[in-house]
Design a protein around this motif. Sequence first.
Motif, PDB file in Angstrom:
ATOM      1  N   LYS A  30       0.840  -1.203   0.000  1.00 50.77           N
ATOM      2  CA  LYS A  30       0.000   0.000   0.000  1.00 50.77           C
ATOM      3  C   LYS A  30       0.872   1.249   0.000  1.00 50.77           C
ATOM      4  CE  LYS A  30      -3.609   2.432   2.487  1.00 50.77           C
ATOM      5  NZ  LYS A  30      -4.322   2.584   3.752  1.00 50.77           N
ATOM      6  N   SER A  31       1.916   1.242   0.805  1.00 54.16           N
ATOM      7  CA  SER A  31       2.821   2.393   0.866  1.00 54.16           C
ATOM      8  C   SER A  31       3.487   2.651  -0.475  1.00 54.16           C
ATOM      9  CB  SER A  31       3.899   2.178   1.929  1.00 54.16           C
ATOM     10  OG  SER A  31       3.324   2.180   3.205  1.00 54.16           O
ATOM     11  N   LYS A  32       3.911   1.583  -1.155  1.00 49.86           N
ATOM     12  CA  LYS A  32       4.544   1.745  -2.468  1.00 49.86           C
ATOM     13  C   LYS A  32       3.573   2.345  -3.477  1.00 49.86           C
ATOM     14  CE  LYS A  32       8.173  -1.732  -2.182  1.00 49.86           C
ATOM     15  NZ  LYS A  32       8.717  -2.982  -2.720  1.00 49.86           N
ATOM     16  N   LEU A  33       2.321   1.880  -3.451  1.00 52.04           N
ATOM     17  CA  LEU A  33       1.323   2.441  -4.364  1.00 52.04           C
ATOM     18  C   LEU A  33       1.053   3.907  -4.052  1.00 52.04           C
ATOM     19  CD1 LEU A  33      -1.325  -0.411  -4.806  1.00 52.04           C
ATOM     20  CD2 LEU A  33       0.237   0.506  -6.524  1.00 52.04           C
ATOM     21  N   GLU A  34       0.975   4.242  -2.770  1.00 50.42           N
ATOM     22  CA  GLU A  34       0.749   5.640  -2.383  1.00 50.42           C
ATOM     23  C   GLU A  34       1.910   6.520  -2.824  1.00 50.42           C
ATOM     24  OE1 GLU A  34      -2.131   5.024   1.510  1.00 50.42           O
ATOM     25  OE2 GLU A  34       0.042   4.979   1.804  1.00 50.42           O
ATOM     26  N   GLU A  35       3.142   6.011  -2.716  1.00 55.39           N
ATOM     27  CA  GLU A  35       4.310   6.770  -3.182  1.00 55.39           C
ATOM     28  C   GLU A  35       4.255   6.973  -4.692  1.00 55.39           C
ATOM     29  OE1 GLU A  35       7.979   4.900  -1.927  1.00 55.39           O
ATOM     30  OE2 GLU A  35       7.305   4.844   0.164  1.00 55.39           O
ATOM     31  N   GLU A  36       3.919   5.917  -5.428  1.00 53.21           N
ATOM     32  CA  GLU A  36       3.823   6.045  -6.882  1.00 53.21           C
ATOM     33  C   GLU A  36       2.730   7.032  -7.274  1.00 53.21           C
ATOM     34  OE1 GLU A  36       3.015   3.460 -10.963  1.00 53.21           O
ATOM     35  OE2 GLU A  36       3.044   2.390  -9.039  1.00 53.21           O
ATOM     36  N   LEU A  37       1.600   6.981  -6.595  1.00 56.22           N
ATOM     37  CA  LEU A  37       0.497   7.908  -6.878  1.00 56.22           C
ATOM     38  C   LEU A  37       0.924   9.345  -6.635  1.00 56.22           C
ATOM     39  CD1 LEU A  37      -2.484   8.264  -7.654  1.00 56.22           C
ATOM     40  CD2 LEU A  37      -3.048   7.984  -5.228  1.00 56.22           C
ATOM     41  N   ASN A  38       1.595   9.575  -5.524  1.00 53.48           N
ATOM     42  CA  ASN A  38       2.075  10.920  -5.210  1.00 53.48           C
ATOM     43  C   ASN A  38       3.057  11.412  -6.274  1.00 53.48           C
ATOM     44  OD1 ASN A  38       2.281  13.245  -3.401  1.00 53.48           O
ATOM     45  ND2 ASN A  38       4.361  12.504  -3.031  1.00 53.48           N
ATOM     46  N   TYR A  39       3.985  10.538  -6.687  1.00 54.94           N
ATOM     47  CA  TYR A  39       4.961  10.890  -7.721  1.00 54.94           C
ATOM     48  C   TYR A  39       4.261  11.241  -9.035  1.00 54.94           C
ATOM     49  CZ  TYR A  39       8.337  10.138 -11.475  1.00 54.94           C
ATOM     50  OH  TYR A  39       9.090  10.277 -12.605  1.00 54.94           O
ATOM     51  N   LEU A  40       3.301  10.416  -9.431  1.00 53.91           N
ATOM     52  CA  LEU A  40       2.593  10.670 -10.685  1.00 53.91           C
ATOM     53  C   LEU A  40       1.825  11.986 -10.649  1.00 53.91           C
ATOM     54  CD1 LEU A  40       1.231   7.081 -11.454  1.00 53.91           C
ATOM     55  CD2 LEU A  40       3.004   8.311 -12.725  1.00 53.91           C
ATOM     56  N   LYS A  41       1.175  12.260  -9.522  1.00 55.79           N
ATOM     57  CA  LYS A  41       0.376  13.486  -9.421  1.00 55.79           C
ATOM     58  C   LYS A  41       1.226  14.741  -9.264  1.00 55.79           C
ATOM     59  CE  LYS A  41      -4.039  11.913  -7.579  1.00 55.79           C
ATOM     60  NZ  LYS A  41      -4.937  12.010  -6.408  1.00 55.79           N
ATOM     61  N   MET A  42       2.278  14.637  -8.455  1.00 53.83           N
ATOM     62  CA  MET A  42       3.053  15.832  -8.112  1.00 53.83           C
ATOM     63  C   MET A  42       4.208  16.112  -9.069  1.00 53.83           C
ATOM     64  SD  MET A  42       1.154  16.681  -5.701  1.00 53.83           S
ATOM     65  CE  MET A  42       1.962  18.115  -5.088  1.00 53.83           C
TER      66      MET A  42
ATOM     67  N   ILE B 197      -4.384   3.223  -9.856  1.00 49.10           N
ATOM     68  CA  ILE B 197      -3.887   3.170  -8.475  1.00 49.10           C
ATOM     69  C   ILE B 197      -4.958   3.647  -7.502  1.00 49.10           C
ATOM     70  CG2 ILE B 197      -2.210   4.130  -6.841  1.00 49.10           C
ATOM     71  CD1 ILE B 197      -0.195   4.181  -9.179  1.00 49.10           C
ATOM     72  N   GLU B 198      -5.664   4.710  -7.855  1.00 53.21           N
ATOM     73  CA  GLU B 198      -6.719   5.207  -6.972  1.00 53.21           C
ATOM     74  C   GLU B 198      -7.796   4.149  -6.743  1.00 53.21           C
ATOM     75  OE1 GLU B 198      -6.440  10.029  -7.695  1.00 53.21           O
ATOM     76  OE2 GLU B 198      -7.799   8.872  -8.969  1.00 53.21           O
ATOM     77  N   LYS B 199      -8.175   3.419  -7.791  1.00 59.38           N
ATOM     78  CA  LYS B 199      -9.171   2.351  -7.642  1.00 59.38           C
ATOM     79  C   LYS B 199      -8.622   1.223  -6.770  1.00 59.38           C
ATOM     80  CE  LYS B 199     -11.705   3.056 -11.922  1.00 59.38           C
ATOM     81  NZ  LYS B 199     -11.874   2.606 -13.311  1.00 59.38           N
ATOM     82  N   MET B 200      -7.352   0.884  -6.979  1.00 61.36           N
ATOM     83  CA  MET B 200      -6.749  -0.190  -6.185  1.00 61.36           C
ATOM     84  C   MET B 200      -6.728   0.181  -4.708  1.00 61.36           C
ATOM     85  SD  MET B 200      -3.715  -1.208  -8.840  1.00 61.36           S
ATOM     86  CE  MET B 200      -2.843  -2.350  -7.813  1.00 61.36           C
ATOM     87  N   LEU B 201      -6.358   1.413  -4.404  1.00 62.54           N
ATOM     88  CA  LEU B 201      -6.304   1.854  -3.013  1.00 62.54           C
ATOM     89  C   LEU B 201      -7.711   1.942  -2.409  1.00 62.54           C
ATOM     90  CD1 LEU B 201      -3.483   4.541  -3.256  1.00 62.54           C
ATOM     91  CD2 LEU B 201      -3.350   2.299  -2.140  1.00 62.54           C
ATOM     92  N   LYS B 202      -8.661   2.388  -3.217  1.00 61.12           N
ATOM     93  CA  LYS B 202     -10.046   2.498  -2.745  1.00 61.12           C
ATOM     94  C   LYS B 202     -10.605   1.120  -2.393  1.00 61.12           C
ATOM     95  CE  LYS B 202     -14.613   3.566  -4.470  1.00 61.12           C
ATOM     96  NZ  LYS B 202     -15.337   3.454  -5.705  1.00 61.12           N
ATOM     97  N   ASN B 203     -10.221   0.108  -3.158  1.00 65.18           N
ATOM     98  CA  ASN B 203     -10.746  -1.243  -2.964  1.00 65.18           C
ATOM     99  C   ASN B 203      -9.738  -2.167  -2.281  1.00 65.18           C
ATOM    100  OD1 ASN B 203     -13.342  -0.857  -4.300  1.00 65.18           O
ATOM    101  ND2 ASN B 203     -12.109  -0.537  -6.124  1.00 65.18           N
ATOM    102  N   ALA B 204      -8.818  -1.570  -1.533  1.00 68.09           N
ATOM    103  CA  ALA B 204      -7.773  -2.355  -0.873  1.00 68.09           C
ATOM    104  C   ALA B 204      -8.333  -3.122   0.322  1.00 68.09           C
ATOM    105  CB  ALA B 204      -6.644  -1.435  -0.413  1.00 68.09           C
ATOM    106  N   ILE B 205      -7.897  -4.335   0.429  1.00 67.35           N
ATOM    107  CA  ILE B 205      -8.158  -5.143   1.617  1.00 67.35           C
ATOM    108  C   ILE B 205      -6.789  -5.477   2.182  1.00 67.35           C
ATOM    109  CG2 ILE B 205      -9.041  -7.320   2.494  1.00 67.35           C
ATOM    110  CD1 ILE B 205     -11.126  -7.246   0.291  1.00 67.35           C
TER     111      ILE B 205
END
Length: 158
Positions: free
Chosen positions: A14-26, A68-76
């Motif tokens: 989850k942390s890796k996906l959040e980092e990638e999302l932040n990098y892509l957006k910012m 990534i946003e969908k994956m994080l939203k539906n994360a278990i």
Amino acid sequence: MPEEKQHYMTEEGKSKLEEELNYLKMERRPEVVERIKVARSFGDLSENSEYDAAKDEQAFVEGRISQIEKMLKNAIMIEGDDSNNSEVALGKSVRFKELPNGEEEVYTIVGSAESDPIEGKISNDSPMAQSLLGRKVGEAVTVNTPGGDVEVEIIEVN
């Protein structure tokens, strides 16, 4: 509306996906917008390969952000259960050997979002993981692989 796919993941995944999302957006998104702006200044967009390439990259970046946003939203989240080290489960590492006398291998079973076979992380959706999940230490299991069925014995789970 069809139910969205659930994505199993560890805290690390989850942390890796959040980092990638932040990098892509910012970082990536603003870079691509700037590339499009510069390409537009070259004139006629119908014959502008720089503009076409930048728009393609923008589509890729926006698609990945959405994914990534969908994956994080539906994360278990996979919770570590240290109490049962006799049964193969999601989030656990399993050591096994190919029968009759093959080499030992170790894999951690993770969600598809963070699988990386080179790092020893296999997806819970993979044929290997599907064959091993729910099995116990000492069991012999037939695993369906692209090269044919292989019989393995589970040696350790942790």
